[in-house]
Design a protein around this motif. Structure first.
Motif, PDB file in Angstrom:
ATOM      1  N   LEU A 119     143.640 -10.840  -3.722  1.00 56.28           N
ATOM      2  CA  LEU A 119     142.927  -9.785  -4.432  1.00 56.28           C
ATOM      3  C   LEU A 119     143.934  -9.062  -5.318  1.00 56.28           C
ATOM      4  O   LEU A 119     145.099  -8.933  -4.954  1.00 56.28           O
ATOM      5  CB  LEU A 119     142.295  -8.801  -3.450  1.00 56.28           C
ATOM      6  CG  LEU A 119     141.461  -9.394  -2.309  1.00 56.28           C
ATOM      7  CD1 LEU A 119     140.907  -8.280  -1.437  1.00 56.28           C
ATOM      8  CD2 LEU A 119     140.344 -10.268  -2.844  1.00 56.28           C
ATOM      9  N   ASP A 122     143.355  -4.089 -11.051  1.00 54.84           N
ATOM     10  CA  ASP A 122     143.030  -4.457 -12.425  1.00 54.84           C
ATOM     11  C   ASP A 122     144.225  -4.364 -13.371  1.00 54.84           C
ATOM     12  O   ASP A 122     144.215  -4.959 -14.452  1.00 54.84           O
ATOM     13  CB  ASP A 122     141.865  -3.615 -12.956  1.00 54.84           C
ATOM     14  CG  ASP A 122     142.054  -2.116 -12.744  1.00 54.84           C
ATOM     15  OD1 ASP A 122     143.158  -1.695 -12.361  1.00 54.84           O
ATOM     16  OD2 ASP A 122     141.070  -1.369 -12.947  1.00 54.84           O
ATOM     17  N   GLU A 166     142.923 -10.552 -15.269  1.00 55.17           N
ATOM     18  CA  GLU A 166     141.724 -11.248 -15.755  1.00 55.17           C
ATOM     19  C   GLU A 166     142.004 -12.732 -15.981  1.00 55.17           C
ATOM     20  O   GLU A 166     141.192 -13.587 -15.628  1.00 55.17           O
ATOM     21  CB  GLU A 166     141.224 -10.596 -17.050  1.00 55.17           C
ATOM     22  CG  GLU A 166     140.571  -9.239 -16.859  1.00 55.17           C
ATOM     23  CD  GLU A 166     139.246  -9.302 -16.115  1.00 55.17           C
ATOM     24  OE1 GLU A 166     138.675 -10.406 -16.026  1.00 55.17           O
ATOM     25  OE2 GLU A 166     138.796  -8.255 -15.616  1.00 55.17           O
ATOM     26  N   LYS A 169     142.336 -14.476 -12.629  1.00 57.44           N
ATOM     27  CA  LYS A 169     141.024 -14.745 -12.027  1.00 57.44           C
ATOM     28  C   LYS A 169     140.309 -15.875 -12.760  1.00 57.44           C
ATOM     29  O   LYS A 169     139.644 -16.719 -12.146  1.00 57.44           O
ATOM     30  CB  LYS A 169     140.166 -13.483 -12.039  1.00 57.44           C
ATOM     31  CG  LYS A 169     138.834 -13.641 -11.298  1.00 57.44           C
ATOM     32  CD  LYS A 169     138.089 -12.328 -11.221  1.00 57.44           C
ATOM     33  CE  LYS A 169     136.835 -12.460 -10.347  1.00 57.44           C
ATOM     34  NZ  LYS A 169     135.874 -13.439 -10.886  1.00 57.44           N
ATOM     35  N   ASN A 175     141.137 -14.233  -6.369  1.00 56.93           N
ATOM     36  CA  ASN A 175     139.726 -14.265  -5.964  1.00 56.93           C
ATOM     37  C   ASN A 175     138.902 -13.153  -6.595  1.00 56.93           C
ATOM     38  O   ASN A 175     137.814 -13.390  -7.123  1.00 56.93           O
ATOM     39  CB  ASN A 175     139.610 -14.143  -4.438  1.00 56.93           C
ATOM     40  CG  ASN A 175     140.206 -15.312  -3.710  1.00 56.93           C
ATOM     41  OD1 ASN A 175     141.416 -15.419  -3.582  1.00 56.93           O
ATOM     42  ND2 ASN A 175     139.373 -16.219  -3.217  1.00 56.93           N
ATOM     43  N   HIS A 176     139.415 -11.910  -6.500  1.00 54.76           N
ATOM     44  CA  HIS A 176     138.671 -10.751  -6.984  1.00 54.76           C
ATOM     45  C   HIS A 176     139.632  -9.735  -7.591  1.00 54.76           C
ATOM     46  O   HIS A 176     140.783  -9.616  -7.160  1.00 54.76           O
ATOM     47  CB  HIS A 176     137.892 -10.076  -5.840  1.00 54.76           C
ATOM     48  CG  HIS A 176     136.967 -10.997  -5.113  1.00 54.76           C
ATOM     49  ND1 HIS A 176     135.784 -11.466  -5.656  1.00 54.76           N
ATOM     50  CD2 HIS A 176     137.057 -11.548  -3.873  1.00 54.76           C
ATOM     51  CE1 HIS A 176     135.178 -12.259  -4.790  1.00 54.76           C
ATOM     52  NE2 HIS A 176     135.935 -12.328  -3.707  1.00 54.76           N
ATOM     53  N   HIS A 178     139.972  -5.579  -8.474  1.00 52.80           N
ATOM     54  CA  HIS A 178     139.416  -4.270  -8.125  1.00 52.80           C
ATOM     55  C   HIS A 178     140.200  -3.173  -8.832  1.00 52.80           C
ATOM     56  O   HIS A 178     141.395  -3.341  -9.124  1.00 52.80           O
ATOM     57  CB  HIS A 178     139.490  -4.040  -6.613  1.00 52.80           C
ATOM     58  CG  HIS A 178     138.725  -5.040  -5.808  1.00 52.80           C
ATOM     59  ND1 HIS A 178     137.351  -5.094  -5.803  1.00 52.80           N
ATOM     60  CD2 HIS A 178     139.155  -6.045  -4.982  1.00 52.80           C
ATOM     61  CE1 HIS A 178     136.955  -6.077  -5.008  1.00 52.80           C
ATOM     62  NE2 HIS A 178     138.018  -6.667  -4.502  1.00 52.80           N
ATOM     63  N   GLU A 186     138.970  -2.397  -0.500  1.00 52.90           N
ATOM     64  CA  GLU A 186     138.295  -3.696  -0.627  1.00 52.90           C
ATOM     65  C   GLU A 186     139.033  -4.775   0.162  1.00 52.90           C
ATOM     66  O   GLU A 186     138.404  -5.654   0.777  1.00 52.90           O
ATOM     67  CB  GLU A 186     138.195  -4.093  -2.106  1.00 52.90           C
ATOM     68  CG  GLU A 186     137.327  -3.176  -2.945  1.00 52.90           C
ATOM     69  CD  GLU A 186     135.867  -3.159  -2.485  1.00 52.90           C
ATOM     70  OE1 GLU A 186     135.409  -4.167  -1.936  1.00 52.90           O
ATOM     71  OE2 GLU A 186     135.206  -2.131  -2.700  1.00 52.90           O
TER      72      GLU A 186
END
Length: 259
Positions: A119, A122, A166, A169, A175-176, A178, A186
């Motif tokens: 994870l 951003d 970005e 991903k 995976n994600h 946040h 998260e």
């Protein structure tokens, strides 16, 4: 002050790098991380590990170049788990989540690649800049082309360029994504979700995936179906296996005991 902080929440072990100013890893830190992750591996009460860094600027830039300049040998004793305590730790059959809270490059990215789920905040950024200092990102050269498209991995290895969360991903490296303020919340939700699942199945999954890297499909499938892997044999003979079937038949949630 210890460069590694740990906290246990239920069945989850949180491991946080805290080595100012950038959370770089020297030999002593790597050895300590190996001891922490070996302890996680061997503790039957712990089911999931979550690794992150302190602050919002750096997850980990990898090898501590200042320590190297002061005499820390690049090929020195990294400890039981190899560099960062994870990538060479034998028998690690439990899930590991990496929460990338900032800059993740070089050996720090190799540490993240040793996790099962990644994870990212951003604002996180990534790179394998070893090429610029005339050396090779050894673990990443093995792992990265297996995780993302070959040509993309080779561009990253050959140029050492930076890329953002970005793009990471987009290529399936993360995976994600946040917001930074919610990354750990998260990550903990993910860790708790997995920790509530069947630990013997997780152990079997990790051993199967690890062993399958060097096997042809049909050969590996035969090893699994014939219970030739220790974790698979344990799973198929376990109370948890029977509990799963009973819970399904009784239309209730299973209670996993890891036995």
């Amino acid at each position: 002050m210890s460069p590694i902080h740990t906290e246990t929440r239920g069945h989850v072990l949180e491991v946080r790098l805290d080595r100012p100013p950038a959370n770089a890893i020297d030999l002593a830190t790597s050895r300590q991380m190996g001891e922490v992750f070996a302890g996680f591996r061997d503790d039957p009460n712990l089911r999931v590990a979550l690794v992150t860094g302190t602050g919002e600027k750096f997850f980990c830039p990898g090898w501590d170049l200042k320590a190297a300049a002061a005499g820390d040998a690049v090929d020195g004793d990294y400890g039981v788990g190899g560099f960062g305590g994870l990538q060479e730790l034998p028998g690690l059959n439990k899930p590991v989540i990496a929460a990338i809270n900032g800059i993740c490059c070089g050996g720090g990215l190799e540490l993240a690649l040793s996790a099962d789920i990644i994870l990212a905040a951003d604002h996180a950024t990534f790179a394998l800049p070893e090429i610029r200092s005339g050396t090779v990102a050894d673990a990443a050269s093995i792992k990265l082309p297996k995780r993302i498209p070959y040509h993309v991995a080779m561009e990253m290895l050959l140029t050492g360029r930076w890329f953002d969360a970005e793009e990471a991903k987009h290529w399936g490296l993360v995976n994600h994504i946040h917001p930074a303020a919610s990354l750990m919340d998260e990550a903990r939700k993910m860790a708790d979700l997995i920790a509530a699942g069947p630990p013997l199945v997780y152990a079997a999954l990790k051993e199967i995936v690890r062993e399958a890297e060097a096997e042809r499909f049909h050969d590996m499938l035969a090893r699994v179906t014939k219970s030739q892997l220790p974790t698979v044999a344990t799973l198929y003979a376990s109370e948890d296996q029977k509990e799963g079937a009973r819970a399904f038949a009784e239309k209730r949630d299973p209670v996993w005991k890891g036995k």
